[in-house]
Design a protein around this motif. Structure first.
Motif: not given
Ligand code: DAH
Length: 339
Positions: A155-158, A168-172, A198-203
């Motif tokens: 759940q790595d975030t900013f 920044l919240r990584p979940h609700t 904090n995610e590498s984006t893909d589909a």
């Protein structure tokens, strides 16, 4: 000096002879402007014998009104003539459609969120909200995810400060904690909103996405209640009964925790959506961990609850057959105009 009558006559003649809105403006300036005839009359009042002043003032105002009226009438007549000339003119095609209005539409995520909110409201839930920039306590600590817990990695975030107090919240799920700290049990809430990682984006991964958290706290809440609520939810979404199954899943804030799968609503024997398994992984859920209840000031000896985290972005993709999550918040009008 010219009389009111003379001025009015002059103005009316000019107005009748005017052939365009611009000419009318010019006449308006000449008679009613700062240097105009009416202003001249008004300016002369102080130098008049006292007995005349009232009448001259009154007549100047009547004159002004009469000129304004003449201007307005001629303006309307000119507009009507030009419209009818245009209609008679060459190239006028009354069958042409009017210029199209640019209308917007609701984002598919907004549409699905509102639909689900209505559904949950009809089941007695309240819709609540929480901040997107959140304290570490709500994001992690109070959810039984301590400083060194490995779940922090997935759940790595900013982070917003060096000390890591705000992120920044990584979940609700932090909204669960806020609800437990604030509300008196029993209660049922859902909390839709934006999340960040904090995610590498893909589909199927995006740094910004949407979830809807659900939390029910009451007496003797069991897995049966959880399954019942989820089946009602699925019936609302797909408009028919959908078979579900639970697989064990680990989330530090629920015990036991599950992954809830739904029978693929798009096929009978396997398709590309369900990866030929006939099951779709739909949402993680579980019974609220007693320690989590306790940390938020709710006595786990008296109260129990269930929670779920619905992936709104994923649900929208399923519903509309969208194959790449990056379309959702890409802002491309060619995509958005389809909804
Ligand atoms: N917050 C978790 C995540 O984003 C999902 C989740 C799991 C939410 C279990 C829940 C739950 O409410 O009970 O990874």
């Amino acid at each position: 000096m010219e009389s009111h009558q003379d001025i009015l006559k002059q103005a009316q003649e000019k107005v009748l002879a005017a052939l365009s809105p611009a000419a009318l403006k010019e006449i308006e300036r000449e008679f009613l402007g700062k240097q105009g005839a009416v202003a001249g009359l008004l300016a002369s009042i102080p130098s008049l014998p006292a007995v005349q002043r009232r009448d001259v003032g009154k007549n100047a105002n009547l004159l002004k009104k009469a000129i304004q009226q003449a201007l307005a009438e001629r303006g309307e007549a000119l507009a009507a003539t030009s419209l009818s000339a245009e209609r008679k003119g060459e190239g006028f095609d009354p069958s042409l459609p009017p210029a199209s209005l640019m209308t917007g539409s609701l984002h598919p995520i907004t549409q699905v969120t509102r639909e689900l909110e209505d559904l949950f409201l009809s089941m007695g839930y309240s819709v609540i909200d929480g901040p997107e920039v959140e304290l570490d306590w709500f994001n992690f600590e109070a959810l039984n995810i301590g400083r060194d817990h490995p779940a922090r990695d997935s759940q790595d975030t900013f982070y917003c400060d060096e000390a890591g107090k705000f992120s920044l919240r990584p979940h609700t799920s932090p909204v669960q904690v806020r609800a437990m700290e604030k509300l008196e049990p029993p209660f049922r809430v859902v909390a839709p909103g934006r999340c960040f990682r904090n995610e590498s984006t893909d589909a199927s991964h995006e740094h910004t996405f949407h979830q809807m958290e659900g939390l029910v706290v009451g007496k003797d809440i069991s897995v049966g209640h959880l399954i019942g609520a989820m089946k009602t939810l699925l019936r609302g979404i797909f408009h028919r009964d959908v078979e579900v199954r639970l697989r064990p899943g680990h989330f530090p804030f629920v015990e036991p925790g599950f992954e809830l799968d739904a029978r693929c609503p798009f096929c009978n024997a396997g398709c590309s959506v369900c990866g030929r398994t006939t099951w779709i992984e739909l949402l993680p859920c579980g019974l609220v961990h007693p320690k989590v209840l306790q940390m938020s000031g709710i006595d786990p000896e008296v109260w129990s609850g269930f929670a779920f985290g619905l992936g709104l972005s994923r649900l929208v993709m399923l519903r509309y057959g969208i194959d790449d999550i990056r379309h959702l918040l890409g802002g491309d009008l060619r995509f958005l105009e389809q909804f």
